[in-house]
Design an enzyme around this catalytic site. Structure first.
Site, PDB file in Angstrom:
ATOM      1  N   HIS A  51       0.586  -1.234   0.462  1.00 13.54           N
ATOM      2  CA  HIS A  51       0.188   0.507  -0.030  1.00 13.54           C
ATOM      3  C   HIS A  51       0.580   1.618   0.185  1.00 13.54           C
ATOM      4  O   HIS A  51       0.117   2.394  -0.387  1.00 13.54           O
ATOM      5  CB  HIS A  51      -1.213  -0.259   1.318  1.00 13.54           C
ATOM      6  CG  HIS A  51      -2.335   1.139   1.274  1.00 13.54           C
ATOM      7  ND1 HIS A  51      -2.911   0.886   0.631  1.00 13.54           N
ATOM      8  CD2 HIS A  51      -2.155   2.097   2.073  1.00 13.54           C
ATOM      9  CE1 HIS A  51      -3.969   1.981   0.818  1.00 13.54           C
ATOM     10  NE2 HIS A  51      -3.708   2.671   1.528  1.00 13.54           N
ATOM     11  N   HIS A  98     -10.000   2.661  -0.967  1.00  8.79           N
ATOM     12  CA  HIS A  98     -11.035   2.464   0.730  1.00  8.79           C
ATOM     13  C   HIS A  98     -11.179   1.395   0.031  1.00  8.79           C
ATOM     14  O   HIS A  98     -12.060   0.955   0.976  1.00  8.79           O
ATOM     15  CB  HIS A  98     -11.760   3.512   0.791  1.00  8.79           C
ATOM     16  CG  HIS A  98     -10.826   4.010   2.088  1.00  8.79           C
ATOM     17  ND1 HIS A  98     -11.746   4.434   3.338  1.00  8.79           N
ATOM     18  CD2 HIS A  98      -8.966   4.352   2.517  1.00  8.79           C
ATOM     19  CE1 HIS A  98     -10.576   4.638   4.550  1.00  8.79           C
ATOM     20  NE2 HIS A  98      -9.213   4.118   3.905  1.00  8.79           N
TER      21      HIS A  98
END
EC number: 6.3.5.3
Length: 746
Positions: A51, A98
């Site tokens: 990430h 998200h």
């Protein structure tokens, strides 16, 4: 006490539990020249997660085109992309995912996605003016899917509406492959004067470091690591990895941030998103080739007895890290006091190129900034990739294996299915929960167009923005499917009267360690590269979301969402998709083909799941778009709407319904009727022309190399094929407008 003297040092097993590989643990030992303590190991685990570090994707991301005369920030080096739009103005824009948080806690997962992407924009000094979102969910027959959709839409709506930024468009797509892993991609765009842009950098020994905004809590700890693993049966136990948002606090932070940037006292500023304080301190320091000394006990916290790793890794929302000029501490404090926000000096800039974190005077961690970040010491991998077995199977589809229509009744039934399918039907149930008009800049709320058009206040300019990706196409052929996503985004902007300028991307894939999944990723990058080069739309940044995969369901359909920015210099060029009056002529610009591949009709109505991507030729696409631009600027057409999901029939219906009109068209006798009506071959646009303007239109088209054909005329009320009624406009609109709402409210 030096960190290495801690009593119980972590082992390789601890590292594995934090998501690190054995060889990564060994590399950390080499970098530090000792075994890290738990705080330091936690730092490396989040900063070296996919990430934050893009360790499994960066080798391919570097192949994407990133240069143009308009680019004002290098891709990936600032909080968001930045493009010059002329007259001393720039547009900052970005899209991010998200996904994992939204799968576990849909309301907060989606809300904090909206908050995070807007912070990326105003941290650049830009005031956000518009939002889009791209959403993927599973089968709506499942209670879980309906719960996720309700939560996500409420989260986006409540946060965005309260924050005061209009949601001006987006897309929602449903498929069983998203049953476990929904995709929630949020896009934001803002405007800044080119001489007021802020940078994510730190330098100047002795300059003070401030944390501003909300207090720091335990929400979101190891959120970056959580986003770098598959969703499984124990994922719900990681609820603390989901952040909690406060849009009213973010509104205050927006105003305070823009004011402090305007003061001229800011050296650098960065949003605290994934990995919180450690991400901001390390990235800003590495970029400025400096270090920091940070006192964690000075960080305002909202929970007692937080330990160093919790403070460092917390992903509490609505926070910024700011480095200001020495001597400007009181001015900075006064600005944030005015907005009733925390503003605490937590450290200073050093020349060590290291990050020293203290807790009550004791050294809690000592790490080199550069070794933590992308482009520095973070690991970079060349992953194995392999063509999956399904790919060749998809290529074997033969259109002759399905029957063409035999009568009007059969066509009518298929038409009803298409208009009421949730991938094509109106997303009214979703967008009515969003405020599209706050800020008074949205030009397209009451003037439907293929892309959203948002006025740049104080200027004649508008930005033209869209998010596009057909996941079904990318699953069938990643390279072709992703090239189509870029092309469709450009087509939507051109059909709305804009000029494509640049893209941001949100790359949603399964587990990168699975060679067949990584093959999809590599193919998508190749397709994006060739299409972006053709349309001169460089990549300004974005994000990669891997691990959208579960042990039971496998990976999601690969979804490289394209967020494209276009520019409209003259408001007179605004083009809408709606037919204007009965009697106008309807033309197809581009060529229809005997192609049903990957169409919604083939996939859901006929139940044929395995077929290649629809026909697409990049040169044809480019030529069609050039013609449409010319027709728009010369005011030769009344409407323009691209042919995409649902094929020609869906495009005609969507053009007819806004004004309660219909159409009567004649099929192309050289094309199968099913392919003519519902095939999704690319590079086609439906336009309408007044009878008075017909001769000029035909003459203009004949001067090009682009194929075009007269389809028929706009009708007063019915959808007709060779004068045979298929549906009434009112009946079609009832199906189209209410299909999703009926499912969600049942």
């Amino acid at each position: 006490m030096h960190p290495s003297t801690e009593a119980h040092l972590p082992t390789v097993e601890t590292a594995r539990k934090l998501g690190l590989l054995t060889e990564e643990f060994e590399k950390i030992n080499q970098i530090l020249g000792r075994t890290p303590n738990f705080t330091e190991l936690s730092i490396f685990s989040v900063m070296w997660s996919e990430h934050c570090s893009y360790k499994n994707s960066i080798v391919w991301l570097k192949t994407l085109p990133k240069d143009s005369p308009r680019m004002l920030a290098k891709a990936g080096e600032e909080n968001a992309g930045l493009v010059d739009i002329g007259d001393g103005l720039a547009c900052s824009f970005k899209i991010e995912s998200h996904n994992h948080p939204s799968a576990i806690e849909p309301y907060q997962g989606a809300a904090t996605g909206v908050g995070g992407i807007n912070r990326d924009i105003f941290t650049m000094g830009a005031r956000p003016i518009a939002q889009l979102n791209s959403l993927r969910f599973g089968n709506l027959k499942l209670d879980k899917t309906r719960r996720l959709l309700k939560g996500v839409v409420r989260g986006i709506g409540n946060y965005g509406n309260a924050f005061g930024i209009p949601t001006v468009g987006g897309e929602v797509f449903f498929d069983d492959s998203f049953n476990v892993n929904p995709l929630v991609n949020a896009f934001s765009a803002g405007i800044v004067k080119t001489d007021q842009v802020a940078k994510a950098i730190s330098y100047g020994v002795g300059n003070p470091v401030f944390i501003v905004g909300s207090a720091t809590g335990k929400d979101g700890i190891h959120g970056a690591t959580f986003a770098s693993e598959d969703i499984g049966e124990h994922s719900a136990e990681k609820l603390p990895a989901v952040q909690v948002g406060d849009p009213f606090q973010e509104k205050l932070l927006l105003e305070a941030t823009l004011e402090v940037i305007a003061s001229g006292n800011v050296i650098g500023i960065q949003d605290m998103g994934a990995a919180g304080i450690i991400c901001s301190t390390s990235e800003m320091s590495a970029k400025g080739e400096h270090g920091m000394e940070i006192h964690l006990d000075k960080v305002p916290t909202r929970q007692a007895n937080m330990v160093p790793f919790e403070i460092l890794l917390s992903e509490s929302q609505e926070r910024m890290l700011i480095v200001v000029k020495k001597g400007k501490e009181a001015e900075t404090q006064a600005i944030f006091d005015k907005w009733d926000l925390n503003c605490a000096q937590i450290g200073t800039v050093t020349d060590t190129k290291r990050l020293h974190f203290y807790m009550h005077g004791e050294l809690a961690a000592d790490v080199p900034a550069d070794d933590l970040v992308l482009g520095g010491g973070a690991p970079v991998y060349h992953r194995e990739y392999r063509e999956p077995a399904y790919y060749k199977k998809y290529q074997q589809f033969d259109i002759q294996s399905v029957k063409d229509f035999e009568n009007t009744e059969a066509i009518s039934e298929a038409a009803k299915h298409i208009l009421s399918h949730t991938n094509i039907a109106s997303k009214k149930w979703v967008y009515e929960q969003y405020d599209s008009m706050v800020g008074i800049a949205n030009r397209s709320t009451n003037a439907p167009s293929d892309a959203a058009i948002v006025r740049v206040l104080g200027s004649d300019k508008s930005i033209v923005i869209t998010v596009d990706c057909n996941s079904r196409y990318v699953q069938a052929d990643p390279e072709q499917g992703c090239a189509i996503a870029v092309a469709e985004a450009a087509r939507n902007i051109v059909c709305s009267g804009g000029e494509p300028v640049a893209i941001t991307n949100c790359l949603n894939f399964g587990n990168p360690y699975v060679p067949e999944v990584y093959w999809q990723f590599v193919g998508a990058i190749k397709g994006m590269k060739k299409a972006c080069e053709k349309f001169s739309t460089p990549v300004t940044g974005g994000n990669v979301s891997f691990y959208n995969q579960s042990s039971d369901e496998g990976p999601v359909f690969p979804t490289p969402t394209i967020g494209m920015l276009g520019l409209m210099e003259n408001p007179a060029n605004q083009m809408t998709l709606d037919f204007k009056k009965a009697g106008d002529l309807i033309y197809l610009v581009g060529a229809s083909r005997n192609d049903l591949a990957s169409s919604q009709y083939l996939y859901s109505y006929l139940g044929v799941k395995e077929s290649p991507a629809p026909h697409f030729d990049l040169e044809d696409e480019f030529a069609v778009q050039a013609v449409i631009k010319d027709l728009v600027t010369k005011r030769m057409i009344e409407s323009a709407h691209d042919v995409s999901d649902g094929g020609l029939f869906a495009a005609l219906a969507e053009s007819a319904m806004p004004r309660g009109l219909g159409f009567n068209i004649n099929p192309d006798k050289n094309i199968r009727l099913d392919a003519f009506l519902f095939g999704e071959s690319q590079s086609r646009v439906v336009v309408s022309v007044t009878p008075e303007g017909n001769d000029a239109f035909v003459k203009a088209m004949q001067a090009t190399q682009v194929k075009f054909s007269l389809l028929g005329k706009v009708h007063a009320a019915d959808f007709r094929l060779e004068e045979k009624p298929l549906l009434t406009s009112a009946g079609a609109k009832e199906l189209y407008d209410n299909a999703l709402g009926k499912i969600m409210e049942a």
